[in-house]
Design a protein around this motif. Structure first.
Motif, PDB file in Angstrom:
ATOM      1  N   ARG A 191      34.626 -21.835 -17.660  1.00 28.01           N
ATOM      2  CA  ARG A 191      34.776 -22.294 -19.043  1.00 28.01           C
ATOM      3  C   ARG A 191      35.971 -23.228 -19.182  1.00 28.01           C
ATOM      4  NH1 ARG A 191      32.338 -19.634 -23.429  1.00 28.01           N
ATOM      5  NH2 ARG A 191      30.807 -18.061 -22.809  1.00 28.01           N
ATOM      6  N   ALA A 192      37.079 -22.879 -18.513  1.00 26.89           N
ATOM      7  CA  ALA A 192      38.272 -23.728 -18.584  1.00 26.89           C
ATOM      8  C   ALA A 192      38.005 -25.093 -17.961  1.00 26.89           C
ATOM      9  CB  ALA A 192      39.435 -23.040 -17.885  1.00 26.89           C
ATOM     10  N   ALA A 193      37.302 -25.109 -16.810  1.00 31.52           N
ATOM     11  CA  ALA A 193      36.995 -26.379 -16.153  1.00 31.52           C
ATOM     12  C   ALA A 193      36.099 -27.247 -17.030  1.00 31.52           C
ATOM     13  CB  ALA A 193      36.329 -26.116 -14.810  1.00 31.52           C
ATOM     14  N   ALA A 194      35.105 -26.626 -17.672  1.00 27.25           N
ATOM     15  CA  ALA A 194      34.213 -27.385 -18.546  1.00 27.25           C
ATOM     16  C   ALA A 194      34.959 -27.949 -19.747  1.00 27.25           C
ATOM     17  CB  ALA A 194      33.061 -26.494 -19.013  1.00 27.25           C
ATOM     18  N   ARG A 195      35.863 -27.157 -20.314  1.00 28.15           N
ATOM     19  CA  ARG A 195      36.620 -27.631 -21.473  1.00 28.15           C
ATOM     20  C   ARG A 195      37.558 -28.769 -21.073  1.00 28.15           C
ATOM     21  NH1 ARG A 195      37.581 -26.297 -26.576  1.00 28.15           N
ATOM     22  NH2 ARG A 195      36.030 -24.649 -26.436  1.00 28.15           N
ATOM     23  N   ILE A 196      38.161 -28.673 -19.896  1.00 28.22           N
ATOM     24  CA  ILE A 196      39.036 -29.742 -19.422  1.00 28.22           C
ATOM     25  C   ILE A 196      38.257 -31.029 -19.230  1.00 28.22           C
ATOM     26  CG2 ILE A 196      40.375 -30.514 -17.427  1.00 28.22           C
ATOM     27  CD1 ILE A 196      41.431 -27.660 -17.162  1.00 28.22           C
ATOM     28  N   ASP A 197      37.061 -30.931 -18.623  1.00 27.02           N
ATOM     29  CA  ASP A 197      36.237 -32.120 -18.414  1.00 27.02           C
ATOM     30  C   ASP A 197      35.867 -32.770 -19.745  1.00 27.02           C
ATOM     31  OD1 ASP A 197      36.344 -31.773 -15.690  1.00 27.02           O
ATOM     32  OD2 ASP A 197      34.401 -30.747 -15.553  1.00 27.02           O
ATOM     33  N   GLU A 198      35.528 -31.968 -20.737  1.00 34.37           N
ATOM     34  CA  GLU A 198      35.159 -32.503 -22.052  1.00 34.37           C
ATOM     35  C   GLU A 198      36.362 -33.160 -22.733  1.00 34.37           C
ATOM     36  OE1 GLU A 198      33.614 -29.095 -23.984  1.00 34.37           O
ATOM     37  OE2 GLU A 198      31.720 -29.103 -22.902  1.00 34.37           O
ATOM     38  N   ALA A 199      37.535 -32.534 -22.594  1.00 38.43           N
ATOM     39  CA  ALA A 199      38.737 -33.105 -23.198  1.00 38.43           C
ATOM     40  C   ALA A 199      39.113 -34.428 -22.532  1.00 38.43           C
ATOM     41  CB  ALA A 199      39.889 -32.108 -23.098  1.00 38.43           C
ATOM     42  N   LEU A 200      38.983 -34.496 -21.225  1.00 29.49           N
ATOM     43  CA  LEU A 200      39.278 -35.738 -20.515  1.00 29.49           C
ATOM     44  C   LEU A 200      38.321 -36.851 -20.937  1.00 29.49           C
ATOM     45  CD1 LEU A 200      40.023 -34.375 -16.922  1.00 29.49           C
ATOM     46  CD2 LEU A 200      41.663 -35.433 -18.491  1.00 29.49           C
ATOM     47  N   ALA A 201      37.058 -36.501 -21.098  1.00 33.57           N
ATOM     48  CA  ALA A 201      36.082 -37.499 -21.528  1.00 33.57           C
ATOM     49  C   ALA A 201      36.411 -38.001 -22.929  1.00 33.57           C
ATOM     50  CB  ALA A 201      34.678 -36.902 -21.490  1.00 33.57           C
ATOM     51  N   ALA A 202      36.785 -37.097 -23.835  1.00 33.74           N
ATOM     52  CA  ALA A 202      37.139 -37.505 -25.194  1.00 33.74           C
ATOM     53  C   ALA A 202      38.391 -38.365 -25.220  1.00 33.74           C
ATOM     54  CB  ALA A 202      37.325 -36.272 -26.077  1.00 33.74           C
ATOM     55  N   ALA A 203      39.338 -38.091 -24.305  1.00 32.79           N
ATOM     56  CA  ALA A 203      40.584 -38.861 -24.244  1.00 32.79           C
ATOM     57  C   ALA A 203      40.441 -40.135 -23.422  1.00 32.79           C
ATOM     58  CB  ALA A 203      41.698 -38.002 -23.660  1.00 32.79           C
ATOM     59  N   GLY A 204      39.291 -40.323 -22.763  1.00 30.12           N
ATOM     60  CA  GLY A 204      39.069 -41.534 -21.982  1.00 30.12           C
ATOM     61  C   GLY A 204      39.895 -41.608 -20.716  1.00 30.12           C
ATOM     62  N   LEU A 205      40.225 -40.451 -20.126  1.00 29.27           N
ATOM     63  CA  LEU A 205      41.024 -40.423 -18.895  1.00 29.27           C
ATOM     64  C   LEU A 205      40.137 -40.008 -17.726  1.00 29.27           C
ATOM     65  CD1 LEU A 205      43.762 -40.687 -17.521  1.00 29.27           C
ATOM     66  CD2 LEU A 205      44.216 -38.291 -18.098  1.00 29.27           C
ATOM     67  N   ASP A 206      39.935 -40.922 -16.794  1.00 30.72           N
ATOM     68  CA  ASP A 206      39.141 -40.665 -15.591  1.00 30.72           C
ATOM     69  C   ASP A 206      40.104 -40.369 -14.448  1.00 30.72           C
ATOM     70  OD1 ASP A 206      37.397 -40.512 -13.500  1.00 30.72           O
ATOM     71  OD2 ASP A 206      36.517 -42.502 -13.784  1.00 30.72           O
ATOM     72  N   LEU A 207      40.131 -39.134 -13.971  1.00 34.36           N
ATOM     73  CA  LEU A 207      41.079 -38.753 -12.936  1.00 34.36           C
ATOM     74  C   LEU A 207      40.832 -39.497 -11.634  1.00 34.36           C
ATOM     75  CD1 LEU A 207      41.407 -34.885 -13.469  1.00 34.36           C
ATOM     76  CD2 LEU A 207      42.670 -36.760 -14.539  1.00 34.36           C
ATOM     77  N   ASP A 208      39.610 -39.906 -11.391  1.00 29.55           N
ATOM     78  CA  ASP A 208      39.296 -40.601 -10.145  1.00 29.55           C
ATOM     79  C   ASP A 208      39.933 -41.981 -10.072  1.00 29.55           C
ATOM     80  OD1 ASP A 208      37.799 -38.444  -9.265  1.00 29.55           O
ATOM     81  OD2 ASP A 208      35.922 -39.226 -10.118  1.00 29.55           O
ATOM     82  N   THR A 209      40.315 -42.549 -11.205  1.00 31.98           N
ATOM     83  CA  THR A 209      40.934 -43.874 -11.207  1.00 31.98           C
ATOM     84  C   THR A 209      42.446 -43.799 -10.994  1.00 31.98           C
ATOM     85  OG1 THR A 209      41.268 -43.838 -13.617  1.00 31.98           O
ATOM     86  CG2 THR A 209      39.172 -44.712 -12.795  1.00 31.98           C
ATOM     87  N   LEU A 210      43.018 -42.607 -10.979  1.00 32.27           N
ATOM     88  CA  LEU A 210      44.452 -42.456 -10.756  1.00 32.27           C
ATOM     89  C   LEU A 210      44.771 -42.653  -9.276  1.00 32.27           C
ATOM     90  CD1 LEU A 210      45.166 -39.348 -13.033  1.00 32.27           C
ATOM     91  CD2 LEU A 210      45.355 -41.782 -13.599  1.00 32.27           C
ATOM     92  N   PRO A 211      46.008 -43.038  -8.957  1.00 33.16           N
ATOM     93  CA  PRO A 211      46.352 -43.335  -7.555  1.00 33.16           C
ATOM     94  C   PRO A 211      46.012 -42.219  -6.577  1.00 33.16           C
ATOM     95  CG  PRO A 211      48.114 -44.021  -9.016  1.00 33.16           C
ATOM     96  CD  PRO A 211      47.127 -43.294  -9.860  1.00 33.16           C
ATOM     97  N   LYS A 212      46.276 -40.974  -6.944  1.00 33.83           N
ATOM     98  CA  LYS A 212      45.975 -39.838  -6.080  1.00 33.83           C
ATOM     99  C   LYS A 212      44.990 -38.875  -6.734  1.00 33.83           C
ATOM    100  CE  LYS A 212      50.496 -39.965  -3.763  1.00 33.83           C
ATOM    101  NZ  LYS A 212      51.724 -39.186  -3.449  1.00 33.83           N
ATOM    102  N   GLY A 213      44.207 -39.385  -7.647  1.00 36.45           N
ATOM    103  CA  GLY A 213      43.233 -38.542  -8.314  1.00 36.45           C
ATOM    104  C   GLY A 213      43.912 -37.446  -9.115  1.00 36.45           C
ATOM    105  N   PRO A 214      43.323 -36.247  -9.158  1.00 31.43           N
ATOM    106  CA  PRO A 214      43.924 -35.139  -9.914  1.00 31.43           C
ATOM    107  C   PRO A 214      45.300 -34.726  -9.403  1.00 31.43           C
ATOM    108  CG  PRO A 214      41.634 -34.670  -9.361  1.00 31.43           C
ATOM    109  CD  PRO A 214      42.021 -35.882  -8.577  1.00 31.43           C
ATOM    110  N   ARG A 215      45.621 -35.094  -8.166  1.00 27.47           N
ATOM    111  CA  ARG A 215      46.905 -34.712  -7.589  1.00 27.47           C
ATOM    112  C   ARG A 215      48.005 -35.730  -7.890  1.00 27.47           C
ATOM    113  NH1 ARG A 215      46.335 -32.807  -1.489  1.00 27.47           N
ATOM    114  NH2 ARG A 215      48.446 -32.105  -2.030  1.00 27.47           N
ATOM    115  N   THR A 216      47.711 -36.707  -8.701  1.00 27.56           N
ATOM    116  CA  THR A 216      48.730 -37.682  -9.110  1.00 27.56           C
ATOM    117  C   THR A 216      49.825 -36.993  -9.912  1.00 27.56           C
ATOM    118  OG1 THR A 216      47.057 -39.427  -9.206  1.00 27.56           O
ATOM    119  CG2 THR A 216      49.125 -39.827 -10.370  1.00 27.56           C
ATOM    120  N   SER A 217      51.058 -37.278  -9.593  1.00 24.18           N
ATOM    121  CA  SER A 217      52.169 -36.682 -10.329  1.00 24.18           C
ATOM    122  C   SER A 217      52.242 -37.264 -11.737  1.00 24.18           C
ATOM    123  CB  SER A 217      53.480 -36.937  -9.591  1.00 24.18           C
ATOM    124  OG  SER A 217      54.576 -36.453 -10.338  1.00 24.18           O
ATOM    125  N   VAL A 218      52.600 -36.420 -12.681  1.00 24.52           N
ATOM    126  CA  VAL A 218      52.728 -36.882 -14.068  1.00 24.52           C
ATOM    127  C   VAL A 218      53.756 -37.995 -14.173  1.00 24.52           C
ATOM    128  CG1 VAL A 218      53.463 -36.176 -16.382  1.00 24.52           C
ATOM    129  CG2 VAL A 218      51.955 -34.695 -15.057  1.00 24.52           C
TER     130      VAL A 218
END
Length: 330
Positions: free
Chosen positions: A131-158
């Protein structure tokens, strides 16, 4: 994500005065649910404190407001349950030591622990994670943030995120709780013109889904409902909820009218296009402000002149600093 109904935001003569002066005052607004509200003004004019007051994080001292029917400051706890903060410097900064994935998981855990229903804690661990993973995916989609486009993906430092990417991340975390009111501070800070356009497009899309959005900025878009802060401008008509009423200037030394407005030096309007800042003619014609002078030890000398605009603006900035420091300690 869920599409919650937005929260209507209303205020009348809403204000906050700290130990060293007015932080903001005379706020008047009537925004329907799902509105895009921009608080426009220079830094130090009470923008952040107004945002915190309208989201139930700071207690106002004058007038009243309502968020989704909950009166402020009487029901601040109820407003905090339906209002989420995006990035507000000094209040809920992103943790620079975490990765993006860790920051999102932390946000999901905090929401489930403090904002989610108690029965959610009793579900099997695998179900909770799904449930947490699904909610995170939905929130990312609403915010327009694609983790795959980040330099290190989800492991990119803030700390390695670009400014707009950090804004999108903070919005995604705020949306995890499906708030009725979303508030962000300094939206257009350090953004290029193109990035600023993208940021406002993001907020419009969230407002279109039904969530009311309140954003502090230095320059508001033309389609937003604008609250403008800052010193009074000459030859400007009165705005709704402003401290002084339109009409003839007050008599010299009139208590609670021009003297009170001179003390605040911050005026507000519900829409910048149709209702600019309050007329300053009353201040120009008003006489010495003896009541305001007695509040400041430095002005007790009878040989001193009346308060200048510079002194009052300094008091306003000090008052805002005091209020923000108190919120940080809370």
């Amino acid at each position: 994500m869920d599409s919650p109904h937005g929260a209507a935001v209303k205020a009348e003569d809403f204000g906050l005065k700290g130990p060293r002066g007015w932080v903001f005052g005379g706020v008047g607004i009537d925004a329907a649910a799902g509105s895009l509200i921009a608080v426009e003004g220079p830094s130090g004019s009470g923008r952040t404190c107004l945002l915190l007051a309208l989201t139930g994080r700071m207690k106002a001292t004058q007038g009243h407001a309502e968020v989704d029917g909950h009166p402020l400051p009487k029901r601040m706890t109820a407003v905090r349950r339906i209002a989420a903060l995006g990035h507000v410097p000094g209040v809920n900064d992103l943790d620079q030591a975490l990765t993006v994935a860790e920051q999102l998981r932390e946000g999901a855990l905090l929401h489930r622990r403090y904002d989610g229903p108690v029965r959610a804690l009793l579900r099997p661990r695998a179900e909770r994670r799904a449930r947490a993973a699904a909610r995170i995916d939905e929130a990312l989609a609403a915010a327009g943030l694609d983790l795959d486009t980040l330099p290190k993906g989800p492991r990119t430092s803030v700390r390695d995120l670009e400014r707009l990417e950090a804004v999108r991340l903070s919005v995604a975390i705020a949306l995890l709780g499906s708030p009725r009111l979303l508030a962000l501070d300094d939206l257009d800070l350090k953004l290029s013109d193109t990035e600023r356009t993208e940021a406002w497009a993001l907020l419009r899309s969230i407002a279109a889904r039904g969530t009311t959005v309140l954003a502090v900025c230095s320059e508001a878009p033309t389609d937003a409902l604008v609250l403008r802060t800052g010193p009074k401008e000459p030859d400007a008509p009165d705005a709704p909820g402003a401290p002084d009423a339109p009409g003839a200037p007050d008599a010299p030394g009139a208590p609670g009218t021009a003297a009170q407005a001179a003390d605040r030096k911050i005026t507000w309007g519900s829409a910048a296009k149709s209702a600019p800042d309050v007329d300053a003619d009353a201040d120009a014609d008003a006489g010495p402000d003896t009541d305001a002078r007695t509040e400041n030890d430095s002005d007790t000398d009878g040989d001193r002149s009346t308060d200048t605009a510079t002194d009052t603006e300094n008091d306003d900035t000090k008052g805002e600093d005091d209020a923000l420091a108190e919120t940080g300690r809370a």
